[in-house]
Design an enzyme around this catalytic site. Structure first.
Site, PDB file in Angstrom:
ATOM      1  N   LYS A  13      69.642  42.451  52.667  1.00  0.00           N
ATOM      2  CA  LYS A  13      70.885  41.960  52.064  1.00  0.00           C
ATOM      3  C   LYS A  13      71.381  40.689  52.762  1.00  0.00           C
ATOM      4  O   LYS A  13      71.859  39.750  52.112  1.00  0.00           O
ATOM      5  CB  LYS A  13      71.960  43.049  52.116  1.00  0.00           C
ATOM      6  N   PHE A  51      82.365  48.297  51.656  1.00  0.00           N
ATOM      7  CA  PHE A  51      82.153  49.470  52.483  1.00  0.00           C
ATOM      8  C   PHE A  51      81.746  50.646  51.578  1.00  0.00           C
ATOM      9  O   PHE A  51      80.855  50.493  50.768  1.00  0.00           O
ATOM     10  CB  PHE A  51      83.383  49.706  53.359  1.00  0.00           C
ATOM     11  N   ALA A  61      71.229  44.425  41.450  1.00  0.00           N
ATOM     12  CA  ALA A  61      69.924  45.091  41.362  1.00  0.00           C
ATOM     13  C   ALA A  61      69.175  45.076  42.689  1.00  0.00           C
ATOM     14  O   ALA A  61      68.161  44.391  42.843  1.00  0.00           O
ATOM     15  CB  ALA A  61      69.085  44.433  40.271  1.00  0.00           C
ATOM     16  N   ALA A  62      69.673  45.828  43.655  1.00  0.00           N
ATOM     17  CA  ALA A  62      68.985  45.971  44.940  1.00  0.00           C
ATOM     18  C   ALA A  62      68.825  47.441  45.270  1.00  0.00           C
ATOM     19  O   ALA A  62      69.660  48.267  44.887  1.00  0.00           O
ATOM     20  CB  ALA A  62      69.765  45.265  46.051  1.00  0.00           C
ATOM     21  N   TYR A  91      67.324  47.671  55.041  1.00  0.00           N
ATOM     22  CA  TYR A  91      68.268  47.468  53.942  1.00  0.00           C
ATOM     23  C   TYR A  91      69.269  46.375  54.293  1.00  0.00           C
ATOM     24  O   TYR A  91      69.457  45.403  53.544  1.00  0.00           O
ATOM     25  CB  TYR A  91      68.987  48.773  53.613  1.00  0.00           C
TER      26      TYR A  91
END
Length: 326
Positions: free
Chosen positions: A144, A168, A73-74, A140
């Site tokens: 992460k 990837f 959930a990102a 982003y």
């Protein structure tokens, strides 16, 4: 029971399907902001909740006896993260902190994290392996990477077991055509090419045609979403059986240019694809190819699907979804 956070999204829904096929009990936690009810598996329990709400998390872990979590959930749009970094720091980092705290309170010790090759930034060597410097170039990727650090610190201090899987370019759909890639807006190349093949996209832009590559366009490493689902399952099993944490790449180890994707899609669909070559996007590396040698060594994992199968499965899903709307 396994909690799949973000299990109504693209990769999460495929992971749920794979877990259930492996005989696991699954509950999906999702706020449906980017996920879709149509992608929820009928054999998985569902709790509609938001990671921003500690009370939602409390109710969720009180209701379900969860022993491990897979976290999808990102937010994941690079361009959006540059324009709206607050949105990304709030959701990706602050909400993950809420999740980790809830896990800690309810004694849930294992988490498999859907990370990204964006934590590496511009490549300084190819193929990219896990020893490559992590120097992300956008919010982003930075969020992460910081999520990885948060989990490492919780593992060190509180005994959690973590697996961070840096993959990837996810693509394709399950081979039965039940679920597939569904983003609004769509930014990924293969679904955009398929939309052009169906004639519902007026203009397909290919950004950059003067890179030092075989045909001047960007080269990327594509991996089938069901291969990713299998890797998450294998990482979960690894954490159950070992005390060692994992940080692994998931990749095919082969690169395909944007024009090769278009040409292969034309062969598979039998349709002509109209596209326009335009200028580069800022920050786009010429080539991104990963090494998954460590994942094969530690998890016994390697990709099973070719690029042709990736595109064929994605096309079947798009056609089915299109026909259902007609």
């Amino acid at each position: 029971m396994i909690a799949v956070v973000g299990g109504a999204g693209y990769i999460g829904s495929h992971a749920v399907k794979h877990l259930i096929e492996k005989g696991e009990r699954v509950v999906v936690f999702d706020n449906l902001s980017n996920g879709h009810r149509e992608l929820l598996h009928p054999k998985a329990a569902f709790f509609q909740g938001d990671l921003a709400s500690r009370s939602n998390l409390e109710a969720f872990f009180d209701q379900y006896e969860v022993d491990s979590v897979i976290h999808f959930a990102a937010f994941a749009y690079v361009g959006e993260s540059v324009k709206q970094p607050a949105k990304y720091y709030r959701n990706n980092m602050a909400n993950t902190l809420n999740l980790l705290d809830a896990m800690l309170k309810h004694e849930v010790e294992s988490i498999v994290f859907s990370s990204t090759c964006a934590t590496y930034g511009n490549p300084v060597k190819l193929p990219i392996d896990e020893t490559h410097p992590q120097q992300p170039i956008n919010p982003y990727g930075r969020t992460k990477l910081m999520m990885e650090h948060m989990m490492e610190d919780y593992a060190s201090a509180y005994g959690m077991r973590i697996a961070a899987l840096r993959y990837f370019n996810a693509a394709g759909a399950d081979l039965e055509g039940e679920i597939g890639e569904w983003h609004e807006p769509e930014t990924h190349l293969i679904p955009l090419v398929l939309e052009a093949a169906r004639g519902i996209k007026d203009e397909l832009l290919i950004f950059g045609h003067d890179f030092d590559t075989k045909d001047g366009t960007c080269v990327r490493d594509y991996i089938h979403v069901m291969d990713l689902a299998d890797a998450h399952y294998r990482a979960l099993i690894y954490l159950r059986e070992n005390s060692e944490n994992l940080k692994l790449n998931l990749a095919n180890g082969e690169g395909y240019s944007n024009l090769e994707i278009i040409q292969m899609t034309e062969r598979i669909t039998g349709r002509k694809i109209n596209y326009t070559l335009t200028g580069r996007r800022e920050g786009d590396p010429a080539i991104l190819i990963g090494s998954a040698a460590q994942a094969e060594k530690l998890l016994g994992w390697k990709p099973n699907y070719t690029l042709e199968q990736i595109i064929e499965s994605a096309w079947n899903w798009h056609v089915k979804k299109w026909e259902e709307k007609v």
